[in-house]
Scaffold this active site. Structure first.
Site, mmCIF file in Angstrom:
data_model
loop_
_atom_site.group_PDB
_atom_site.id
_atom_site.type_symbol
_atom_site.label_atom_id
_atom_site.label_comp_id
_atom_site.label_asym_id
_atom_site.label_seq_id
_atom_site.Cartn_x
_atom_site.Cartn_y
_atom_site.Cartn_z
ATOM 1 N N ARG A 87 40.545 44.285 46.954
ATOM 2 C CA ARG A 87 40.864 43.295 45.920
ATOM 3 C C ARG A 87 41.751 43.908 44.836
ATOM 4 N NH1 ARG A 87 37.301 41.091 41.461
ATOM 5 N NH2 ARG A 87 38.197 39.074 40.891
ATOM 6 N N ASN A 133 40.436 39.905 36.296
ATOM 7 C CA ASN A 133 40.191 41.290 36.710
ATOM 8 C C ASN A 133 38.967 41.932 36.074
ATOM 9 O OD1 ASN A 133 42.425 41.290 38.380
ATOM 10 N ND2 ASN A 133 43.788 42.229 36.882
ATOM 11 N N VAL A 175 50.903 41.173 40.657
ATOM 12 C CA VAL A 175 51.381 41.203 39.279
ATOM 13 C C VAL A 175 52.341 42.380 39.149
ATOM 14 C CG1 VAL A 175 50.764 41.418 36.849
ATOM 15 C CG2 VAL A 175 49.209 40.238 38.421
ATOM 16 N N SER A 220 50.023 49.134 38.208
ATOM 17 C CA SER A 220 49.822 48.669 36.827
ATOM 18 C C SER A 220 48.386 48.213 36.566
ATOM 19 C CB SER A 220 50.806 47.548 36.488
ATOM 20 O OG SER A 220 50.733 46.487 37.417
ATOM 21 N N HIS A 267 45.392 42.540 43.715
ATOM 22 C CA HIS A 267 45.663 42.146 42.335
ATOM 23 C C HIS A 267 46.778 42.986 41.718
ATOM 24 C CE1 HIS A 267 41.929 39.578 41.229
ATOM 25 N NE2 HIS A 267 42.245 39.438 42.497
ATOM 26 N N ASP A 268 46.921 44.214 42.179
ATOM 27 C CA ASP A 268 48.019 45.053 41.701
ATOM 28 C C ASP A 268 49.352 44.497 42.191
ATOM 29 O OD1 ASP A 268 49.369 47.282 40.549
ATOM 30 O OD2 ASP A 268 49.400 48.266 42.506
ATOM 31 N N ASP A 272 52.797 48.540 41.833
ATOM 32 C CA ASP A 272 53.230 49.654 40.987
ATOM 33 C C ASP A 272 52.073 50.345 40.262
ATOM 34 O OD1 ASP A 272 52.531 47.690 39.186
ATOM 35 O OD2 ASP A 272 54.330 47.895 37.938
#
Length: 317
Positions: A59, A91, A67, A73, A63-64, A71
Protein backbone atom coordinates in the site's frame (compact mmCIF):
# COMPACT_ATOMS: atom_id res chain seq x y z
CA UNK A 1 -10.66 29.51 -16.14
CA UNK A 2 -11.63 26.41 -18.15
CA UNK A 3 -8.42 26.71 -20.17
CA UNK A 4 -6.41 27.05 -16.96
CA UNK A 5 -7.98 23.87 -15.53
CA UNK A 6 -7.20 22.04 -18.78
CA UNK A 7 -3.55 23.13 -18.71
CA UNK A 8 -3.18 22.05 -15.07
CA UNK A 9 -4.72 18.65 -15.83
CA UNK A 10 -2.52 18.30 -18.93
CA UNK A 11 0.62 19.19 -16.99
CA UNK A 12 -0.29 16.71 -14.27
CA UNK A 13 -0.84 13.86 -16.73
CA UNK A 14 2.36 14.78 -18.59
CA UNK A 15 4.52 14.63 -15.45
CA UNK A 16 3.15 11.33 -14.19
CA UNK A 17 3.89 8.94 -17.02
CA UNK A 18 5.14 5.40 -17.04
CA UNK A 19 8.79 5.26 -17.96
CA UNK A 20 9.86 1.61 -17.90
CA UNK A 21 12.64 2.28 -20.42
CA UNK A 22 14.09 5.03 -18.20
CA UNK A 23 14.89 2.42 -15.53
CA UNK A 24 16.88 -0.80 -15.58
CA UNK A 25 16.54 -4.13 -13.76
CA UNK A 26 20.35 -4.40 -13.53
CA UNK A 27 20.92 -0.78 -12.44
CA UNK A 28 22.87 -1.71 -9.29
CA UNK A 29 24.67 -4.79 -10.57
CA UNK A 30 28.07 -3.09 -10.37
CA UNK A 31 27.49 -0.35 -7.79
CA UNK A 32 25.58 -2.34 -5.14
CA UNK A 33 25.16 -5.97 -6.25
CA UNK A 34 23.70 -7.25 -2.96
CA UNK A 35 20.97 -4.65 -2.63
CA UNK A 36 18.06 -6.96 -3.43
CA UNK A 37 19.25 -9.71 -1.08
CA UNK A 38 19.55 -7.21 1.77
CA UNK A 39 16.03 -5.86 1.26
CA UNK A 40 14.54 -9.34 0.94
CA UNK A 41 16.05 -10.40 4.28
CA UNK A 42 14.83 -7.26 6.03
CA UNK A 43 11.29 -7.68 4.67
CA UNK A 44 11.28 -11.39 5.51
CA UNK A 45 12.29 -10.73 9.12
CA UNK A 46 9.72 -7.96 9.53
CA UNK A 47 6.95 -10.16 8.14
CA UNK A 48 7.88 -12.97 10.53
CA UNK A 49 7.35 -10.55 13.42
CA UNK A 50 4.26 -8.79 12.06
CA UNK A 51 1.92 -10.31 9.47
CA UNK A 52 0.51 -6.91 8.53
CA UNK A 53 3.83 -5.72 7.07
CA UNK A 54 3.21 -7.22 3.63
CA UNK A 55 0.00 -5.26 3.03
CA UNK A 56 1.56 -2.14 4.55
CA UNK A 57 4.55 -2.13 2.18
CA UNK A 58 2.42 -2.79 -0.91
CA UNK A 59 0.00 0.00 0.00
CA UNK A 60 2.86 2.36 0.84
CA UNK A 61 4.41 1.84 -2.60
CA UNK A 62 1.07 2.38 -4.33
CA UNK A 63 0.46 5.59 -2.39
CA UNK A 64 3.97 6.80 -3.19
CA UNK A 65 3.62 6.26 -6.93
CA UNK A 66 0.17 7.85 -7.21
CA UNK A 67 1.40 11.15 -5.73
CA UNK A 68 4.28 12.81 -7.62
CA UNK A 69 5.32 9.50 -9.16
CA UNK A 70 7.54 6.86 -7.56
CA UNK A 71 9.99 9.17 -5.81
CA UNK A 72 9.85 8.07 -2.17
CA UNK A 73 7.98 11.26 -1.17
CA UNK A 74 5.62 9.23 1.03
CA UNK A 75 8.60 8.35 3.25
CA UNK A 76 9.46 11.94 4.20
CA UNK A 77 8.59 13.24 7.65
CA UNK A 78 6.58 16.39 8.22
CA UNK A 79 8.54 19.48 9.26
CA UNK A 80 7.69 22.59 11.24
CA UNK A 81 6.65 24.37 8.05
CA UNK A 82 5.20 21.49 6.04
CA UNK A 83 2.81 18.59 6.58
CA UNK A 84 4.12 15.66 4.54
CA UNK A 85 2.20 13.00 2.58
CA UNK A 86 2.43 10.40 5.34
CA UNK A 87 0.32 12.72 7.53
CA UNK A 88 -2.37 13.31 4.90
CA UNK A 89 -5.82 11.79 5.70
CA UNK A 90 -5.55 8.77 3.34
CA UNK A 91 -2.08 7.92 4.72
CA UNK A 92 -2.65 8.19 8.46
CA UNK A 93 -3.02 4.40 8.68
CA UNK A 94 0.18 3.68 6.73
CA UNK A 95 2.76 1.86 8.81
CA UNK A 96 5.94 -0.26 8.63
CA UNK A 97 8.10 2.70 7.60
CA UNK A 98 10.74 1.22 9.89
CA UNK A 99 11.25 -1.63 7.40
CA UNK A 100 12.50 0.85 4.80
CA UNK A 101 14.66 2.56 7.44
CA UNK A 102 16.33 -0.71 8.45
CA UNK A 103 17.00 -1.68 4.85
CA UNK A 104 18.34 1.78 4.04
CA UNK A 105 20.75 1.73 6.99
CA UNK A 106 22.18 -1.64 5.98
CA UNK A 107 22.51 -0.60 2.34
CA UNK A 108 24.16 2.71 3.25
CA UNK A 109 26.75 0.80 5.30
CA UNK A 110 27.57 -1.29 2.24
CA UNK A 111 26.98 1.13 -0.66
CA UNK A 112 26.76 4.71 0.66
CA UNK A 113 24.92 7.22 -1.48
CA UNK A 114 24.04 4.74 -4.22
CA UNK A 115 20.53 3.27 -3.70
CA UNK A 116 17.49 5.53 -3.58
CA UNK A 117 14.75 5.19 -0.99
CA UNK A 118 12.22 5.03 -3.84
CA UNK A 119 13.98 1.95 -5.23
CA UNK A 120 14.12 0.35 -1.78
CA UNK A 121 10.36 0.82 -1.40
CA UNK A 122 9.66 -0.64 -4.86
CA UNK A 123 11.79 -3.70 -4.09
CA UNK A 124 10.31 -4.11 -0.60
CA UNK A 125 6.77 -4.05 -2.05
CA UNK A 126 7.72 -6.74 -4.56
CA UNK A 127 9.23 -8.88 -1.79
CA UNK A 128 6.13 -8.40 0.38
CA UNK A 129 4.00 -9.86 -2.42
CA UNK A 130 6.37 -12.72 -3.25
CA UNK A 131 6.92 -13.72 0.39
CA UNK A 132 3.13 -13.78 0.85
CA UNK A 133 2.77 -16.42 -1.86
CA UNK A 134 2.35 -14.08 -4.81
CA UNK A 135 4.33 -13.63 -8.03
CA UNK A 136 7.79 -12.17 -8.39
CA UNK A 137 9.10 -9.84 -11.07
CA UNK A 138 12.27 -8.00 -12.06
CA UNK A 139 11.89 -4.54 -10.57
CA UNK A 140 13.17 -1.75 -12.84
CA UNK A 141 15.55 0.42 -10.78
CA UNK A 142 17.21 3.80 -11.01
CA UNK A 143 14.60 6.08 -9.40
CA UNK A 144 15.72 9.25 -7.65
CA UNK A 145 14.27 10.55 -4.40
CA UNK A 146 12.05 13.60 -4.41
CA UNK A 147 12.51 16.60 -2.13
CA UNK A 148 8.84 17.61 -1.94
CA UNK A 149 6.06 15.94 0.05
CA UNK A 150 2.74 17.63 0.80
CA UNK A 151 -0.22 16.17 2.68
CA UNK A 152 -2.62 18.21 0.54
CA UNK A 153 -1.61 16.22 -2.54
CA UNK A 154 -2.85 12.94 -1.05
CA UNK A 155 -6.31 14.04 -2.18
CA UNK A 156 -5.19 12.74 -5.59
CA UNK A 157 -5.28 9.15 -4.31
CA UNK A 158 -8.23 7.03 -5.51
CA UNK A 159 -10.64 6.45 -2.64
CA UNK A 160 -12.57 3.38 -1.46
CA UNK A 161 -15.84 4.98 -2.59
CA UNK A 162 -14.71 5.75 -6.15
CA UNK A 163 -16.90 4.50 -9.00
CA UNK A 164 -15.46 2.95 -12.15
CA UNK A 165 -15.31 6.27 -14.03
CA UNK A 166 -13.42 7.98 -11.23
CA UNK A 167 -11.02 5.05 -10.96
CA UNK A 168 -10.38 4.99 -14.70
CA UNK A 169 -9.68 8.71 -14.73
CA UNK A 170 -7.27 8.44 -11.81
CA UNK A 171 -5.37 5.55 -13.35
CA UNK A 172 -5.32 6.94 -16.89
CA UNK A 173 -3.79 10.20 -15.63
CA UNK A 174 -0.85 8.07 -14.56
CA UNK A 175 -0.56 6.14 -17.80
CA UNK A 176 -2.36 3.08 -16.47
CA UNK A 177 -5.12 1.26 -18.37
CA UNK A 178 -8.38 -0.33 -17.30
CA UNK A 179 -6.58 -3.69 -17.39
CA UNK A 180 -3.96 -2.30 -15.00
CA UNK A 181 -6.72 -0.99 -12.75
CA UNK A 182 -8.35 -4.40 -12.43
CA UNK A 183 -5.05 -6.23 -11.96
CA UNK A 184 -3.75 -3.80 -9.33
CA UNK A 185 -7.06 -3.93 -7.48
CA UNK A 186 -6.00 -7.49 -6.70
CA UNK A 187 -3.61 -6.00 -4.17
CA UNK A 188 -6.68 -5.91 -1.94
CA UNK A 189 -6.09 -9.61 -1.38
CA UNK A 190 -3.77 -8.44 1.41
CA UNK A 191 -4.73 -6.33 4.38
CA UNK A 192 -7.37 -4.89 6.68
CA UNK A 193 -9.70 -1.90 6.59
CA UNK A 194 -11.21 0.14 9.39
CA UNK A 195 -14.99 0.50 9.41
CA UNK A 196 -14.84 4.12 8.24
CA UNK A 197 -13.85 3.04 4.73
CA UNK A 198 -17.00 0.98 4.12
CA UNK A 199 -19.43 2.10 6.86
CA UNK A 200 -21.55 4.06 4.38
CA UNK A 201 -22.29 0.86 2.44
CA UNK A 202 -23.87 -0.97 5.37
CA UNK A 203 -25.67 1.83 7.25
CA UNK A 204 -27.97 4.47 5.72
CA UNK A 205 -26.63 3.90 2.21
CA UNK A 206 -29.11 6.25 0.49
CA UNK A 207 -32.68 7.53 0.75
CA UNK A 208 -34.13 4.24 -0.54
CA UNK A 209 -31.72 1.68 0.90
CA UNK A 210 -30.16 1.23 4.31
CA UNK A 211 -27.61 -1.11 2.71
CA UNK A 212 -25.83 -0.98 -0.64
CA UNK A 213 -28.02 -3.27 -2.80
CA UNK A 214 -24.96 -4.52 -4.73
CA UNK A 215 -23.73 -6.34 -1.60
CA UNK A 216 -24.49 -9.93 -0.59
CA UNK A 217 -26.92 -10.03 2.36
CA UNK A 218 -24.95 -12.51 4.46
CA UNK A 219 -21.77 -10.50 3.87
CA UNK A 220 -23.52 -7.35 5.11
CA UNK A 221 -24.80 -9.16 8.20
CA UNK A 222 -21.25 -10.13 9.16
CA UNK A 223 -19.95 -6.62 8.53
CA UNK A 224 -22.67 -5.10 10.70
CA UNK A 225 -21.54 -7.30 13.59
CA UNK A 226 -18.03 -5.87 13.52
CA UNK A 227 -19.10 -2.36 12.49
CA UNK A 228 -22.38 -1.45 14.22
CA UNK A 229 -23.80 2.06 13.81
CA UNK A 230 -22.53 3.29 17.17
CA UNK A 231 -19.29 1.37 17.46
CA UNK A 232 -16.87 2.66 20.12
CA UNK A 233 -13.99 0.46 18.99
CA UNK A 234 -11.40 2.58 17.16
CA UNK A 235 -9.65 -0.37 15.54
CA UNK A 236 -12.78 -2.23 14.44
CA UNK A 237 -12.91 -3.35 10.82
CA UNK A 238 -12.61 -6.25 8.44
CA UNK A 239 -9.97 -8.00 6.36
CA UNK A 240 -10.02 -7.23 2.64
CA UNK A 241 -10.56 -10.88 1.80
CA UNK A 242 -10.79 -14.19 3.65
CA UNK A 243 -7.05 -14.93 3.32
CA UNK A 244 -5.73 -11.53 4.42
CA UNK A 245 -2.08 -12.58 4.75
CA UNK A 246 -1.88 -14.74 1.63
CA UNK A 247 -1.46 -13.26 -1.82
CA UNK A 248 -3.95 -15.18 -3.99
CA UNK A 249 -6.97 -14.66 -6.23
CA UNK A 250 -9.64 -15.01 -3.53
CA UNK A 251 -10.32 -11.27 -3.79
CA UNK A 252 -11.74 -11.70 -7.28
CA UNK A 253 -13.88 -14.66 -6.25
CA UNK A 254 -15.39 -12.52 -3.50
CA UNK A 255 -16.02 -9.59 -5.83
CA UNK A 256 -17.88 -11.95 -8.17
CA UNK A 257 -19.97 -13.10 -5.17
CA UNK A 258 -20.88 -9.47 -4.35
CA UNK A 259 -18.60 -9.52 -1.32
CA UNK A 260 -16.15 -6.78 -2.29
CA UNK A 261 -15.49 -4.70 0.82
CA UNK A 262 -15.17 -1.29 -0.87
CA UNK A 263 -17.39 0.43 -3.39
CA UNK A 264 -14.25 0.63 -5.54
CA UNK A 265 -14.19 -3.18 -5.53
CA UNK A 266 -17.86 -3.71 -6.38
CA UNK A 267 -17.78 -1.08 -9.11
CA UNK A 268 -15.47 -3.30 -11.19
CA UNK A 269 -18.56 -5.33 -12.08
CA UNK A 270 -20.27 -2.31 -13.66
CA UNK A 271 -17.92 -2.24 -16.65
CA UNK A 272 -18.09 -5.14 -19.11
CA UNK A 273 -14.33 -5.30 -19.77
CA UNK A 274 -13.49 -5.02 -16.08
CA UNK A 275 -16.08 -7.64 -15.16
CA UNK A 276 -14.62 -10.06 -17.70
CA UNK A 277 -11.15 -9.57 -16.22
CA UNK A 278 -12.45 -10.06 -12.67
CA UNK A 279 -14.05 -13.31 -13.79
CA UNK A 280 -10.87 -14.45 -15.55
CA UNK A 281 -8.70 -13.71 -12.53
CA UNK A 282 -11.19 -15.42 -10.21
CA UNK A 283 -10.92 -18.52 -12.40
CA UNK A 284 -7.17 -18.48 -12.99
CA UNK A 285 -4.71 -17.43 -10.31
CA UNK A 286 -1.86 -17.78 -12.81
CA UNK A 287 -3.48 -15.26 -15.13
CA UNK A 288 -3.93 -12.86 -12.23
CA UNK A 289 -0.32 -13.27 -11.10
CA UNK A 290 1.01 -12.55 -14.61
CA UNK A 291 -1.22 -9.50 -15.03
CA UNK A 292 -0.41 -8.19 -11.54
CA UNK A 293 3.36 -8.49 -12.07
CA UNK A 294 3.15 -6.68 -15.42
CA UNK A 295 0.98 -3.89 -14.01
CA UNK A 296 3.23 -3.48 -10.97
CA UNK A 297 6.22 -2.98 -13.25
CA UNK A 298 4.23 -0.36 -15.13
CA UNK A 299 2.95 1.39 -12.00
CA UNK A 300 6.32 1.38 -10.25
CA UNK A 301 7.80 3.06 -13.32
CA UNK A 302 5.63 6.17 -13.08
CA UNK A 303 8.20 8.94 -13.32
CA UNK A 304 8.65 11.28 -10.40
CA UNK A 305 10.61 14.49 -9.97
CA UNK A 306 13.35 12.92 -7.88
CA UNK A 307 16.67 14.73 -7.68
CA UNK A 308 18.82 12.94 -5.11
CA UNK A 309 19.73 9.77 -3.26
CA UNK A 310 18.63 10.40 0.32
CA UNK A 311 20.98 9.39 3.10
CA UNK A 312 17.99 9.01 5.41
CA UNK A 313 14.62 8.15 3.87
CA UNK A 314 12.75 10.38 6.30
CA UNK A 315 14.63 13.56 5.46
CA UNK A 316 15.93 15.37 2.37
CA UNK A 317 19.70 15.73 2.18
Amino acid sequence: MALQRFLVAFAFSFVLFSCVNCLSSNYYDKTCPNVEAIITQVVKKAMSNDKTVSAALLRMHFHDCFVRGCDGSVLLNSTKNNQAEKDGPPNISLHAFYVIDVAKKQIENMCPGVVSCADILALAARDAVTLSGGPTWAVPKGRKDGRTSMASETRQLPGPNFNISQLQQSFSQRGLSLDDLVALSGGHTLGFSHCSSFQSRIHKFDKKNDVDPTLDASFVANLKKVCPVKSTMKNAGATLDTTAFLFDNIYYKLVMQKKGLFSSDSTLLTNSRAKTLVSNFATSQNEFFKAFANSMIKMSSISGSGQEIRRDCRFVN
